[in-house]
Design a protein around this motif. Structure first.
Motif, PDB file in Angstrom:
ATOM      1  N   LEU A 288       0.830  -1.323  -0.144  1.00 16.17           N
ATOM      2  CA  LEU A 288       0.125  -0.022   0.356  1.00 16.17           C
ATOM      3  C   LEU A 288       0.814   0.996  -0.016  1.00 16.17           C
ATOM      4  N   MET A 289       0.990   2.034  -0.789  1.00 19.00           N
ATOM      5  CA  MET A 289       1.580   3.288  -0.982  1.00 19.00           C
ATOM      6  C   MET A 289       0.757   4.924  -0.900  1.00 19.00           C
ATOM      7  N   THR A 290      -0.206   4.664  -1.372  1.00 14.57           N
ATOM      8  CA  THR A 290      -1.322   5.796  -0.469  1.00 14.57           C
ATOM      9  C   THR A 290      -2.280   5.505  -0.793  1.00 14.57           C
ATOM     10  N   VAL A 291      -2.990   6.550  -0.144  1.00 14.32           N
ATOM     11  CA  VAL A 291      -4.156   6.536   0.550  1.00 14.32           C
ATOM     12  C   VAL A 291      -5.176   8.293   0.402  1.00 14.32           C
ATOM     13  N   THR A 292      -5.847   8.592  -0.350  1.00 16.76           N
ATOM     14  CA  THR A 292      -6.459   9.479  -0.365  1.00 16.76           C
ATOM     15  C   THR A 292      -8.270   9.990  -0.763  1.00 16.76           C
ATOM     16  N   ILE A 293      -8.489  10.418   0.629  1.00 18.03           N
ATOM     17  CA  ILE A 293      -9.481  10.916   0.462  1.00 18.03           C
ATOM     18  C   ILE A 293      -9.687  12.256   0.145  1.00 18.03           C
ATOM     19  N   ASP A 294     -10.516  12.563  -1.083  1.00 18.45           N
ATOM     20  CA  ASP A 294     -10.975  13.814  -1.520  1.00 18.45           C
ATOM     21  C   ASP A 294     -11.719  14.093  -1.231  1.00 18.45           C
ATOM     22  N   ASN A 295     -11.852  14.869  -0.012  1.00 15.79           N
ATOM     23  CA  ASN A 295     -13.284  15.760  -0.063  1.00 15.79           C
ATOM     24  C   ASN A 295     -13.049  17.057  -0.461  1.00 15.79           C
ATOM     25  N   GLU A 296     -12.285  17.346  -1.389  1.00 10.75           N
ATOM     26  CA  GLU A 296     -12.423  18.875  -1.755  1.00 10.75           C
ATOM     27  C   GLU A 296     -12.778  19.039  -3.319  1.00 10.75           C
ATOM     28  N   LYS A 297     -14.849  19.290  -2.241  1.00  9.87           N
ATOM     29  CA  LYS A 297     -15.512  18.622  -3.752  1.00  9.87           C
ATOM     30  C   LYS A 297     -15.379  19.504  -4.601  1.00  9.87           C
ATOM     31  N   SER A 298     -14.989  20.210  -4.957  1.00  9.36           N
ATOM     32  CA  SER A 298     -14.976  21.766  -6.263  1.00  9.36           C
ATOM     33  C   SER A 298     -14.144  20.800  -7.020  1.00  9.36           C
ATOM     34  N   ARG A 299     -13.166  20.132  -6.811  1.00  6.72           N
ATOM     35  CA  ARG A 299     -12.303  19.509  -7.584  1.00  6.72           C
ATOM     36  C   ARG A 299     -11.776  17.540  -7.620  1.00  6.72           C
ATOM     37  N   ALA A 300     -12.345  17.795  -6.655  1.00 11.85           N
ATOM     38  CA  ALA A 300     -12.550  15.723  -6.847  1.00 11.85           C
ATOM     39  C   ALA A 300     -13.483  15.165  -8.226  1.00 11.85           C
ATOM     40  N   ARG A 301     -13.365  14.297  -8.694  1.00  9.88           N
ATOM     41  CA  ARG A 301     -13.581  13.555  -9.566  1.00  9.88           C
ATOM     42  C   ARG A 301     -13.920  12.562  -9.097  1.00  9.88           C
ATOM     43  N   ALA A 302     -15.663  12.141 -10.211  1.00 10.24           N
ATOM     44  CA  ALA A 302     -16.633  11.488  -9.750  1.00 10.24           C
ATOM     45  C   ALA A 302     -15.955  10.030 -11.259  1.00 10.24           C
ATOM     46  N   LYS A 303     -15.492  10.680 -11.982  1.00 12.72           N
ATOM     47  CA  LYS A 303     -15.490   9.433 -13.353  1.00 12.72           C
ATOM     48  C   LYS A 303     -13.986  10.413 -14.301  1.00 12.72           C
ATOM     49  N   GLY A 304     -13.709   9.009 -15.236  1.00 14.83           N
ATOM     50  CA  GLY A 304     -13.099   9.800 -16.207  1.00 14.83           C
ATOM     51  C   GLY A 304     -12.633   8.989 -16.878  1.00 14.83           C
ATOM     52  N   ARG A 305     -11.752   9.418 -17.726  1.00 19.00           N
ATOM     53  CA  ARG A 305     -10.927   8.813 -19.185  1.00 19.00           C
ATOM     54  C   ARG A 305      -9.249   8.181 -18.256  1.00 19.00           C
ATOM     55  N   ILE A 306      -8.962   6.881 -19.007  1.00 19.76           N
ATOM     56  CA  ILE A 306      -7.987   6.245 -18.459  1.00 19.76           C
ATOM     57  C   ILE A 306      -6.688   6.873 -19.611  1.00 19.76           C
ATOM     58  N   GLY A 307      -5.580   6.833 -19.176  1.00 18.34           N
ATOM     59  CA  GLY A 307      -4.716   7.419 -19.652  1.00 18.34           C
ATOM     60  C   GLY A 307      -3.022   6.839 -19.093  1.00 18.34           C
ATOM     61  N   ILE A 308      -2.095   6.970 -19.928  1.00 14.06           N
ATOM     62  CA  ILE A 308      -0.523   7.099 -19.920  1.00 14.06           C
ATOM     63  C   ILE A 308       0.279   8.442 -20.674  1.00 14.06           C
ATOM     64  N   GLU A 309       0.555   8.811 -19.260  1.00 13.19           N
ATOM     65  CA  GLU A 309       1.458   9.699 -19.538  1.00 13.19           C
ATOM     66  C   GLU A 309       3.245   9.706 -19.262  1.00 13.19           C
ATOM     67  N   VAL A 310       4.237  10.212 -19.802  1.00 14.02           N
ATOM     68  CA  VAL A 310       5.409  10.308 -20.378  1.00 14.02           C
ATOM     69  C   VAL A 310       6.272  11.624 -20.133  1.00 14.02           C
ATOM     70  N   GLU A 311       7.326  11.496 -19.789  1.00 12.16           N
ATOM     71  CA  GLU A 311       7.953  13.028 -19.639  1.00 12.16           C
ATOM     72  C   GLU A 311       9.512  12.781 -19.011  1.00 12.16           C
ATOM     73  N   SER A 312      10.660  13.802 -19.877  1.00 13.63           N
ATOM     74  CA  SER A 312      11.804  13.437 -18.923  1.00 13.63           C
ATOM     75  C   SER A 312      12.402  12.646 -20.286  1.00 13.63           C
ATOM     76  N   THR A 313      13.248  11.282 -19.932  1.00  8.24           N
ATOM     77  CA  THR A 313      13.951  10.939 -21.124  1.00  8.24           C
ATOM     78  C   THR A 313      13.831   9.402 -20.244  1.00  8.24           C
TER      79      THR A 313
END
Length: 326
Positions: A288-313
């Motif tokens: 277990l690395m992290t647990v987040t309870i996102d109660n900042e309702k103005s920014r929390a997202r209930a659903k969305g897309r899945i993707g992979i991000e990359v940067e650096s080298t």
């Protein structure tokens, strides 16, 4: 048994429940009758035998109820810049270099938005790559998507190719504001030019990210792209965000040396994301690395897309991607 009234928030209670995987509470033997004795609860077994038991360890390769998101041969079902993304060694593959940097770029699963789910995958990096898995995310340029904070997103500042502001180079580091370090290119080595932002706009993502980097600084933490919140939950933490108030550290899962020892540099890592309501759980190699309870309702997202991000080298390989919607 009647419970006494408590004053903790529901979110904090949820955090304790999520973190319960870290401890196994045993009631002293003197406080309960022997197994099978009159007045016994039955949890100790009737007629002797039995007793408290631990849950069986998860079989990461058990995909019962899951759907494969990647066939290991093609990028069917995924959309990203074909000049940057390909398939290698049965993995989704990308290789930013000093000569051919990518900036912050994404490849997006085309299966639509997902809310509560369990996502499993394997990821490997080389060099000083910075990467991550986006979820409950959005395409930044689409109508109705959250507006990026000032200085981020289209037209925002960018540092050195792949720079994010967390490492050398500063700036947003990509079209939508990444968080990777400037690539460690040797002094005097020519640096190429990353793709212009307009060419990557159709794939640029914002939202939650299961973070990953091959230097072991960030893997498993909760980072958020393009919103200004940045690193929400660092490795080894249980955190609650709150509307109009600073986030709170509710618990520490392990010391940093232990947490970092769970990452496999230059090798495969198993990653699991469990999104249940506003509780987001990140698991790395069975830890277990992290647990987040996102109660900042103005920014929390209930659903969305899945993707992979990359940067650096460096290189990124992602394979065995499985999703179970809950």
């Amino acid at each position: 048994m009647k419970l006494q009234k408590v004053t903790k928030t529901a979110a904090f209670t949820a955090a304790l429940s999520a973190a319960a995987v870290l401890a196994f509470f045993v009631v002293p033997a003197s406080s309960q009758p022997p197994a099978g004795a009159p007045g016994g609860s039955g949890r100790g077994g009737r007629g002797g035998g039995g007793g408290f038991t631990h849950a069986a360890k998860e079989d990461f390769n058990d995909h019962d109820g899951f759907t494969s998101l990647f066939d290991g041969k093609t990028l069917n079902g995924w959309d990203g810049d074909p000049k940057l993304w390909s398939v290698k060694d049965a993995s989704i593959y990308i290789n930013p270099t000093c000569e051919h940097p990518t900036g912050t770029v994404y490849i997006v699963w085309q299966g639509g938005e997902v809310g509560d789910f369990d996502l499993k995958l394997e990821m490997k990096g080389t060099g000083s790559i910075n990467s991550g898995v986006q979820y409950r995310s959005w395409i930044t340029g689409e109508p109705g998507s959250p507006a990026p904070p000032a200085g981020r997103g289209p037209g925002g500042p960018g540092g050195a190719p792949g720079g994010s502001g967390r490492g050398p180079g500063g700036g947003s580091g990509g079209f939508g504001g990444g968080r990777g370090q400037a690539g460690p290119c040797p002094s005097g080595q020519p640096r190429g030019t990353a793709p212009d932002r307009a060419s990557q706009a159709k794939w640029d993502m914002g939202g939650y990210q299961y973070d990953f980097d091959n230097n072991g600084q960030y893997p498993g933490q909760l980072y958020e792209q393009s919103t200004g919140r940045g690193i929400i939950t660092w490795m080894g933490e249980v955190v609650e965000t709150r509307e109009g108030k600073p986030k709170q550290l509710l618990a520490t899962l392990a010391d940093q040396a232990t947490v970092k020892s769970w990452f496999n540099k230059d090798d495969w890592n198993t990653e699991e994301i469990i999104a249940a309501g506003n509780t987001l759980t990140h698991i790395l190699n069975g830890h277990l690395m992290t647990v987040t309870i996102d109660n900042e309702k103005s920014r929390a997202r209930a659903k969305g897309r899945i993707g992979i991000e990359v940067e650096s080298t460096g290189e990124v390989f992602v394979k065995n991607i499985w999703l179970k919607k809950n």
